[in-house]
Each structure stands twice: as structure tokens, then as C-alpha cells.
Design a protein around this motif. Structure first.
Motif, short mmCIF file in Angstrom:
data_model
loop_
_atom_site.label_atom_id
_atom_site.label_comp_id
_atom_site.label_asym_id
_atom_site.label_seq_id
_atom_site.Cartn_x
_atom_site.Cartn_y
_atom_site.Cartn_z
N MET A 1 0.87 -1.40 0.31
CA MET A 1 0.24 -0.50 0.10
C MET A 1 1.20 0.94 -0.23
O MET A 1 0.19 2.10 -1.07
CB MET A 1 -0.35 0.22 1.03
CG MET A 1 -2.10 1.11 1.67
SD MET A 1 -2.66 1.02 3.41
CE MET A 1 -3.58 0.37 3.21
N LEU A 2 1.63 0.99 0.76
CA LEU A 2 2.75 2.44 0.99
C LEU A 2 3.65 2.75 0.06
O LEU A 2 3.68 4.00 -0.79
CB LEU A 2 3.34 2.13 2.06
CG LEU A 2 4.78 3.22 2.48
CD1 LEU A 2 3.88 4.36 2.81
CD2 LEU A 2 5.99 2.60 3.41
N LEU A 3 3.84 1.54 -1.17
CA LEU A 3 4.73 1.69 -2.21
C LEU A 3 4.17 2.34 -2.99
O LEU A 3 4.73 3.18 -4.07
CB LEU A 3 5.58 0.50 -3.03
CG LEU A 3 7.12 0.62 -1.91
CD1 LEU A 3 6.86 -1.18 -2.21
CD2 LEU A 3 7.51 1.32 -1.59
N ASN B 1 -3.32 7.09 1.14
CA ASN B 1 -3.16 6.12 1.32
C ASN B 1 -1.07 6.26 2.06
O ASN B 1 -1.14 5.23 2.87
CB ASN B 1 -3.16 5.28 -0.15
CG ASN B 1 -4.65 4.79 -0.36
OD1 ASN B 1 -5.50 4.83 0.43
ND2 ASN B 1 -5.01 4.46 -1.92
N ALA B 2 -0.79 6.97 1.51
CA ALA B 2 0.58 7.01 2.13
C ALA B 2 0.13 7.16 3.43
O ALA B 2 0.96 6.77 4.90
CB ALA B 2 1.60 8.21 0.71
N ASN B 3 0.07 7.93 3.93
CA ASN B 3 -0.41 8.32 5.63
C ASN B 3 -1.60 7.57 5.99
O ASN B 3 -1.02 7.01 7.45
CB ASN B 3 -1.66 9.45 5.41
CG ASN B 3 -0.95 10.45 7.12
OD1 ASN B 3 -0.61 10.07 7.70
ND2 ASN B 3 -2.80 10.60 7.52
N MET C 1 8.05 11.36 8.00
CA MET C 1 8.09 10.77 6.46
C MET C 1 7.20 12.66 5.55
O MET C 1 5.61 12.25 5.56
CB MET C 1 7.78 10.13 5.91
CG MET C 1 7.86 9.46 5.00
SD MET C 1 9.59 9.17 4.31
CE MET C 1 9.72 7.44 5.33
N PRO C 2 7.83 12.71 4.68
CA PRO C 2 7.36 13.37 3.90
C PRO C 2 6.52 12.80 3.04
O PRO C 2 6.86 11.97 2.12
CB PRO C 2 8.44 14.34 2.82
CG PRO C 2 9.23 13.60 3.20
CD PRO C 2 9.69 12.54 4.92
N LEU C 3 5.22 12.96 2.49
CA LEU C 3 4.05 12.83 2.08
C LEU C 3 3.51 13.05 0.32
O LEU C 3 4.30 14.36 -0.26
CB LEU C 3 2.49 12.75 2.62
CG LEU C 3 2.28 11.81 3.87
CD1 LEU C 3 0.96 13.05 4.36
CD2 LEU C 3 1.99 10.52 4.16
N PRO C 4 3.72 12.02 -0.66
CA PRO C 4 3.19 12.55 -1.73
C PRO C 4 2.33 13.77 -1.70
O PRO C 4 1.31 13.79 -1.10
CB PRO C 4 3.08 11.05 -2.23
CG PRO C 4 2.35 10.61 -1.51
CD PRO C 4 3.24 11.05 -0.14
#
Length: 332
Positions: A235-237, A247-249, A271-274
Motif C-alpha cells: 500500500m505504501l509503495l 493512502n501513504a499516510n 516522512m514527507p508525503l507525496p
């Protein structure tokens, strides 16, 4: 009162040590062994009296006596005591150098395990306030463990090295340390630990801003991960690949990431999110633009009509009656 008694006792031991170091016509060589013993006793008295400066001074003198007597193991032990006294004094500037001296003496004596343990103990003292010095000591301890073919101990020290690199935001070095640690765990068949480290390596690669390297790390080591870890990493990648911040968060806030080592949990938190795909800006429309355009058109049409009426009127007034017009002269 008991403190003063201990100080007096310590001073007496110092005097005895100094006597042992003196030479005479019948005593050509100082008695370093007895002097070291007396200095150690004096250090114990001063420590009990909380006279830490005097305690440290006696321990360093004991180190010199042990070196002169070629008793390097006991000299290293005295240096270990000096490290603890520096901690009591709250002065950590000399801790790293004292620990490195002790490690050298242990290694020369042939006690490599004691050398690594001494470095580890000092590094833990420095870790909070002087992480760069602690990092150097942990790296040295890992090297000693590798020389001794103690892969489990080396993996433990390398783990501390990787976490300190993350703490210092040295992500390239952290990634290298994590790969070495993964190799050691693979060698020891510690597959569960390797799975957790895979998650850490993916986080570090994302922190470097290299999504491709993170995907490669997952493909290379992901087979050691458990089911929930695999789902979260996928999910993260995917979220970073598709620039999906939500979804990254969600993936970064998964329970097992929050319960990782503190340094990796903090890394995931910060972590910086996209950034995601930004919608194109709306065209700026001026208010009443259409109405003003219509009003101008209406004004133009009105003006044209007025001009046309005026021209028609002028033509009518200036037109002579035609000959064939039976009503040209009027009815009369």
C-alpha cells in the motif's frame, strides 16, 4: 562526617602509593603493582565520599602504574571506571577517548569481547547527548565483533549504528548499515528480525526520496516479511508511486510501524508525503464581464440606429418631388 573520614582515608592511600613509587639506593625500581593497588583503594574512598575529581585523578594514576607493570587488562578496567566517573561528573567530553583507550588495551591483552563491551557501555552513555561520538564507538564495536566472527553481536552493534544514522538524518549511510544488518540476520537465520528490517529499509529509501530503491529493497527482502507487513508495504509503495498522500499516510500510521524502534517510528511520523496530482487552476473570470460587453454592444447598436435615422431624415428633407407624382403639389 563519614565523607570526611573517607577522604582522609583516601589521602592516606595516596601517600602510600607515592611512597611505593619512590626509589632509593636499595630500591632501584618503583613498586608499580603496590602503587596501583593503593591508587585503586584511594579512588574507592573518594568515590564513596563523592569526591569524583579526586577519584578520577587516582584512577588515571592507577592506569599509568598498571601500564608500567604491563598489566593492560587491569589498566583497561581502571579506564572503564573513569568513564563511569565522568558520567557522575556530568562531563562527557573525555568518555569517547577513554573508551577507545580501554578497547585498545583489551584487544592488546587478547580480550576482544571485553573491548567491544567497553565501547558499547560508553556509547550508551553518549547516545543521547553526543550521538556522533556514540556512533563511532558502536562502529568500532561492530568491527571487533566481525573480526571475532560473532555475527549475532555484530548484528546488534550494526543495528545501533543504523538507528543513529537515521537519528542524524544520514539516510544514505543508514541504508548501507541496514543492508549489512540484513545480511548478518540472514546468516544467523533470524528471519523475523530480517522482516522488520525490510520495513525499516523501505522507510529509509523513501526518506531519501528514492521510490525505485524502496521498491527494489521490497522485492529483494520482502519474502522475509509477514502478511500484514507485506500488505502495508505494498500500500505504501503504491501510494508513493501514484502520488496518493491519503493512502501513504494510512500506511505510515499502521500499528506495527508505530511499534518499531523509536528512530524508525519517528522517521515514519515525519516522512514527507507525496504531493499528489494538483488540479489545473481555474480561469479567472472578471465579474460583470458579459453584462458590460452586452451594454457596449447595446450602446453600439443604439448609436448605429440613431445615425441611420438621422441620415434617413436628411435624405427625406433634401429630396425633390418627382414629376410623375400626382400629389407633389398638394391636393389644391
Amino acid at each position: 562526617m563519614s565523607g570526611n573520614k573517607k577522604i582522609e582515608e583516601g589521602v592516606e592511600h595516596v601517600k602510600n602509593a607515592e611512597k611505593s613509587l619512590k626509589t632509593s639506593l636499595l630500591k632501584w625500581r618503583p613498586d608499580y603493582e603496590n602503587a596501583a593497588d593503593e591508587y585503586n583503594k584511594a579512588a574507592t574512598c573518594f568515590r564513596n565520599a563523592k569526591a569524583f575529581e579526586q577519584c578520577k585523578d587516582c584512577l588515571l594514576k592507577a592506569v599509568d602504574c598498571h601500564k608500567q607493570n604491563r598489566a593492560l587488562f587491569y589498566a583497561a578496567k581502571a579506564l572503564d571506571q573513569c568513564v563511569l566517573i565522568c558520567k557522575e561528573l556530568g562531563d562527557l567530553r573525555e568518555v569517547a577517548s577513554l573508551a577507545e583507550r580501554a578497547a585498545n588495551m583489551y584487544q592488546t591483552h587478547g580480550s576482544a569481547e571485553s573491548a567491544a563491551a567497553s565501547l558499547d557501555k560508553a556509547a550508551k552513555i553518549l547516545e543521547a547527548q553526543h550521538p556522533a561520538d556514540a556512533l563511532r564507538l558502536f562502529q568500532r564495536a561492530a568491527e571487533i565483533a566481525m573480526i571475532q566472527d560473532s555475527s549475532r553481536q555484530a548484528a546488534e552493534y550494526t543495528s545501533k549504528v543504523a538507528r543513529l544514522h537515521v537519528k542524524l538524518q544520514q539516510y544514505d549511510l543508514a541504508a548501507d548499515a541496514l543492508r549489512r544488518e540484513l545480511g548478518l540476520h540472514q546468516q544467523n537465520e533470524s528471519y523475523q528480525a530480517a522482516g522488520r528490517l525490510t520495513v525499516a529499509l523501505v522507510l529509509v529509501q523513501l526518506a531519501r526520496g528514492d521510490v525505485v530503491a524502496a521498491e527494489k529493497a521490497f522485492k529483494e527482502w520482502g519474502n522475509y516479511c509477514e502478511g500484514p507487513e507485506v500488505q502495508t508495504l505494498e500500500m505504501l509503495l503504491q501510494a508513493y508511486d501514484e502520488e496518493d498522500p491519503e493512502n501513504a499516510n494510512r500506511a505510515l500510521n499502521s500499528p506495527f510501524i508505530k511499534h518499531m524502534d523509536v528512530e524508525y517510528a519517528i522517521l515514519a511520523r515525519d516522512m514527507p508525503l507525496p504531493e499528489g496530482l494538483q488540479s489545473p487552476p481555474k480561469a479567472s473570470v472578471r465579474e460583470n464581464a458579459a453584462s458590460s460587453y452586452e451594454s457596449q454592444s447595446e450602446k453600439g447598436n443604439t448609436k448605429s440606429e440613431e445615425v441611420g435615422d438621422t441620415e434617413n431624415q436628411e435624405k427625406t428633407e433634401g429630396k425633390e418631388p418627382e414629376e410623375g407624382d400626382e400629389y407633389a403639389g398638394g391636393l389644391c
